[in-house]
Design an enzyme around this catalytic site. Structure first.
Site, PDB file in Angstrom:
ATOM      1  N   ASP A 136       7.498   7.186  -8.277  1.00 36.40           N
ATOM      2  CA  ASP A 136       7.034   6.583  -9.697  1.00 36.40           C
ATOM      3  C   ASP A 136       5.279   7.028  -9.485  1.00 36.40           C
ATOM      4  O   ASP A 136       4.462   6.428  -9.316  1.00 36.40           O
ATOM      5  CB  ASP A 136       6.746   4.956  -9.574  1.00 36.40           C
ATOM      6  CG  ASP A 136       6.226   4.326 -10.772  1.00 36.40           C
ATOM      7  OD1 ASP A 136       6.358   5.255 -11.984  1.00 36.40           O
ATOM      8  OD2 ASP A 136       5.552   3.386 -10.888  1.00 36.40           O
TER       9      ASP A 136
ATOM     10  N   ALA B  16      -0.799  -4.527 -14.204  1.00 40.63           N
ATOM     11  CA  ALA B  16       0.436  -3.676 -14.546  1.00 40.63           C
ATOM     12  C   ALA B  16       1.358  -4.771 -15.092  1.00 40.63           C
ATOM     13  O   ALA B  16       1.116  -6.002 -14.920  1.00 40.63           O
ATOM     14  CB  ALA B  16       0.807  -2.856 -13.465  1.00 40.63           C
ATOM     15  N   SER B  17       2.584  -4.394 -15.107  1.00 38.34           N
ATOM     16  CA  SER B  17       3.709  -5.361 -15.734  1.00 38.34           C
ATOM     17  C   SER B  17       4.049  -6.348 -14.438  1.00 38.34           C
ATOM     18  O   SER B  17       4.644  -7.253 -14.728  1.00 38.34           O
ATOM     19  CB  SER B  17       4.892  -4.659 -16.153  1.00 38.34           C
ATOM     20  OG  SER B  17       5.515  -3.569 -15.063  1.00 38.34           O
ATOM     21  N   LEU B  18       3.849  -5.903 -13.181  1.00 36.11           N
ATOM     22  CA  LEU B  18       4.283  -6.700 -12.061  1.00 36.11           C
ATOM     23  C   LEU B  18       3.244  -7.328 -11.448  1.00 36.11           C
ATOM     24  O   LEU B  18       3.604  -8.477 -10.587  1.00 36.11           O
ATOM     25  CB  LEU B  18       5.192  -5.880 -11.025  1.00 36.11           C
ATOM     26  CG  LEU B  18       6.411  -5.162 -11.801  1.00 36.11           C
ATOM     27  CD1 LEU B  18       7.227  -4.347 -10.716  1.00 36.11           C
ATOM     28  CD2 LEU B  18       7.376  -5.902 -12.335  1.00 36.11           C
ATOM     29  N   GLY B  19       2.017  -7.033 -11.566  1.00 35.14           N
ATOM     30  CA  GLY B  19       0.950  -7.583 -10.705  1.00 35.14           C
ATOM     31  C   GLY B  19      -0.262  -7.008 -11.205  1.00 35.14           C
ATOM     32  O   GLY B  19      -0.415  -6.330 -12.002  1.00 35.14           O
ATOM     33  N   GLN B  20      -1.431  -7.376 -10.312  1.00 41.67           N
ATOM     34  CA  GLN B  20      -2.609  -6.993 -10.650  1.00 41.67           C
ATOM     35  C   GLN B  20      -3.318  -6.616  -9.393  1.00 41.67           C
ATOM     36  O   GLN B  20      -3.037  -7.465  -8.369  1.00 41.67           O
ATOM     37  CB  GLN B  20      -3.423  -7.996 -11.741  1.00 41.67           C
ATOM     38  CG  GLN B  20      -3.596  -9.279 -11.265  1.00 41.67           C
ATOM     39  CD  GLN B  20      -4.096 -10.219 -12.547  1.00 41.67           C
ATOM     40  OE1 GLN B  20      -3.483  -9.891 -13.676  1.00 41.67           O
ATOM     41  NE2 GLN B  20      -4.871 -11.165 -12.394  1.00 41.67           N
ATOM     42  N   VAL B  21      -4.553  -6.089  -9.418  1.00 44.63           N
ATOM     43  CA  VAL B  21      -5.261  -5.578  -8.159  1.00 44.63           C
ATOM     44  C   VAL B  21      -6.703  -5.951  -8.517  1.00 44.63           C
ATOM     45  O   VAL B  21      -7.344  -5.911  -9.215  1.00 44.63           O
ATOM     46  CB  VAL B  21      -5.272  -3.926  -8.115  1.00 44.63           C
ATOM     47  CG1 VAL B  21      -5.974  -3.762  -6.710  1.00 44.63           C
ATOM     48  CG2 VAL B  21      -3.815  -3.697  -8.027  1.00 44.63           C
TER      49      VAL B  21
ATOM     50  N   LYS C  61      -3.613  -6.943  -3.983  1.00 41.43           N
ATOM     51  CA  LYS C  61      -2.441  -6.735  -4.888  1.00 41.43           C
ATOM     52  C   LYS C  61      -1.726  -8.104  -5.201  1.00 41.43           C
ATOM     53  O   LYS C  61      -1.020  -8.446  -4.154  1.00 41.43           O
ATOM     54  CB  LYS C  61      -1.370  -5.484  -4.799  1.00 41.43           C
ATOM     55  CG  LYS C  61      -0.621  -5.236  -5.859  1.00 41.43           C
ATOM     56  CD  LYS C  61       0.318  -4.164  -5.387  1.00 41.43           C
ATOM     57  CE  LYS C  61       1.380  -3.472  -6.728  1.00 41.43           C
ATOM     58  NZ  LYS C  61       2.280  -2.662  -6.125  1.00 41.43           N
TER      59      LYS C  61
ATOM     60  N   ALA D 159      -7.390  -3.791 -12.193  1.00 39.65           N
ATOM     61  CA  ALA D 159      -6.264  -2.988 -12.471  1.00 39.65           C
ATOM     62  C   ALA D 159      -5.164  -4.141 -12.805  1.00 39.65           C
ATOM     63  O   ALA D 159      -4.984  -5.071 -12.099  1.00 39.65           O
ATOM     64  CB  ALA D 159      -5.838  -1.907 -11.829  1.00 39.65           C
TER      65      ALA D 159
END
Length: 558
Positions: free
Chosen positions: A295, A141-146, A160, A139
């Site tokens: 969120d 996202a705008s701030l990081g990835q997993v 993460k 996955a």
């Protein structure tokens, strides 16, 4: 001043950020030009539409263009778009609908860079931490990835990893936003009610908290402690040995996204049960703990095969103070009771209206917007409908949305959207009000007991119908047992604290120079199935056994 002096602190400090970038004006100027150029076409298009008297015709196109601009400008602006999507006092309805579509997703960055960050942050070689790790993120996202991985010790985990150089980029954007807010605020025809820079600062505080993974880990453990007594909510464990500011290692959750209704049904899970868990846990966060997940989008909530709901990603959390929680309970009760005068007063206490606002002209407008909240079907009236309606009211009346409540609204609207995905006929108020009614009837704290008395007495008269309605609504919750509530109520009546209520109950029974036997009879018909004489007698004995000598003397004097 070196850059890492404000990035190492991990707290949003607008003065330190401003001092740094004022000494490096070329960086700020280049980013500002990029931002201005990105928005220039959008602004010119809006002006052209105005000249051609075609604003309405091109509004959907312009709204879509704005969403694309925010996405291209990167993480800070994606977050800004998401925040603005909950601000009906700042953004008109048509633009709100487009901004809500913003997805917190970006293409992943190179895994080689991600693994280098893990190695640097944890000060270990990758193969000394994990027996296996996915070569690509599962996955982004705008701030990081997993990444999905397995520790050497055998536990399956989610890793993460934060995007490189993220904090300086966000800091620069916030510096420019704060500068623009200070200069633009006097010229903007907005019902802000306070300095626009405060909104930027609130946003900056939350964004800096979100990119501090140690803070996220602490949030997760606090959230887990709050729900330790709830077997329906799952929170992943944090592996602190493999966690830093930019790397978070947590228990892998094998679940199904709540928007994937086909997989949920195939797994044999009860969608209504999942909705109940989501709504109740959301209400407990707001009204009991005051510590809430701000969120709850589809990527952060999962259904587990055993029927539980899992929360993940605790970067964006917020805390409500006790008076705010109590006022929220008041507002729900006043909303359901259609007591718009007191509801307007609640809006003042919560900061939606300033203390010097004359609320009386606003009351009819609130009644028009909220009057049919119980009677309407979910397809016609829900939190999003309320938000849309208020977006129109806020241009005629001095409403504003405090920054903290922007997060709450975002949370509620998102949770309701997820619930509607699972069940299109779901109505959040049908779960929310029984919960509030049950808490009031249980009187778990002196504050809640006072509010129950306020609900039951109006202008000095006992409101029999309100008590009937509250009991009926609370009993619509299948998990609600009226007997323990009656037991608590009896103990309260016999206590020193209950002296006022004892007098009021006696006066209510003989109010208007008549015995209110009909009202008492209706109440008994409503509760007799739960209050069997034997159980009630035992409860009375228990209450009397706990009754102090001082309390007995007070009762005898009465």
């Amino acid at each position: 001043m070196r850059q890492n002096q404000f990035t190492q602190d991990r707290r949003y400090d607008p003065k330190a950020i401003a001092q740094y970038y004022r000494s490096r004006p070329w960086q700020a100027i280049w980013r500002a030009l990029t931002i201005v150029w990105s928005f220039a076409g959008f602004v010119l298009g809006m002006i052209w539409d105005s000249w051609q008297h075609e604003i309405a015709a091109h509004q959907p196109e312009r709204a879509s263009h704005l969403r694309q601009i925010l996405t291209r400008l990167g993480p800070t602006f994606i977050k800004v778009g998401q925040a603005l999507s909950t601000r009906p006092d700042l953004i008109r309805k048509d633009f709100l609908e487009e901004l809500i579509k913003l997805q917190d997703q970006l293409p992943p960055f190179d895994s080689a860079i991600a693994f280098s960050i893990i190695k640097t942050e944890l000060k270990r070689e990758i193969d000394s931490i994990y027996s296996q790790i996915s070569p690509e993120p599962v996955a982004a996202a705008s701030l990081g990835q997993v990444y999905r991985a397995r520790l050497i010790s055998g536990e399956e985990v989610a890793v993460k990893v934060q995007r490189p150089n993220l904090q300086p980029v966000i800091a620069l954007d916030l510096y420019l936003m704060r500068w623009a807010a200070r200069w633009l605020a006097p010229w903007l025809p907005l019902n802000l009610g306070h300095d626009l820079t405060l909104i930027v600062d609130e946003f900056g505080i939350k964004l800096f908290e979100e990119i501090d993974y140690l803070n996220e880990g602490r949030n997760a453990e606090k959230f887990a402690a709050n729900f330790a007594d709830d077997p329906t909510v799952k929170v992943p464990s944090i592996y602190w040995r493999y966690t830093s500011n930019s790397v978070l290692t947590l228990e892998w959750i094998e679940g199904i996204k709540l928007t994937d209704t086909q997989r949920i049904q195939a797994a044999g899970l009860d969608t209504n049960s999942l909705i109940e868990i989501g709504v109740r846990s959301g209400l407990r966060q707001l009204l009991e703990h005051g510590f809430f997940h701000a969120d709850p989008h589809p990527g952060n909530l999962f259904a587990i095969a055993d029927g539980r709901m899992a929360y993940i990603d605790f970067g964006m959390m917020d805390q409500l103070e006790e008076p705010t929680k109590e006022t929220l309970v008041d507002s729900v009760v006043h909303l359901i009771n259609k007591d718009y005068l007191h509801l307007a007063s609640d809006f003042v206490k919560l900061g939606f209206l300033t203390p010097d606002t004359d609320i009386h002209p606003i009351i009819p407008a609130m009644e028009a917007v909220l009057g049919d909240i119980i009677g309407e079907s979910v397809g016609n009236f829900n939190f999003k409908t309320i938000t849309d309606s208020f977006s129109e009211l806020m241009y005629d009346y001095p409403f504003r949305v405090p920054a903290k409540f922007a997060l709450i609204i975002r949370s509620l609207v998102t949770e309701e959207g997820l619930a509607l995905t699972l069940n299109p006929n779901f109505k959040i108020v049908e779960v929310a009000y029984p919960y509030v009614a049950r808490r009031l009837l249980n009187g778990e704290s002196p504050a809640l007991r006072r509010r129950l008395i306020e609900v039951l007495f109006k202008d000095g008269k006992f409101q029999w119908q309100r008590l009937e309605n509250m009991i009926a609504i609370a009993r619509s919750d299948q998990n609600f047992d009226l007997f323990p509530t009656a037991q608590l109520g009896l103990q309260y009546l016999l206590s020193n604290e209950g002296a006022f209520l004892r007098r009021q109950v006696v006066l209510a029974l003989i109010e208007d120079d008549r015995l209110h036997t009909q009202e008492v009879s209706r109440l008994w018909d409503l509760v007799k199935e739960d209050l069997k004489p034997g159980r009630l007698f035992n409860a009375a004995l228990g209450a009397l056994a706990e009754f102090s000598t001082e309390g007995a003397a007070a009762l005898a004097r009465f």
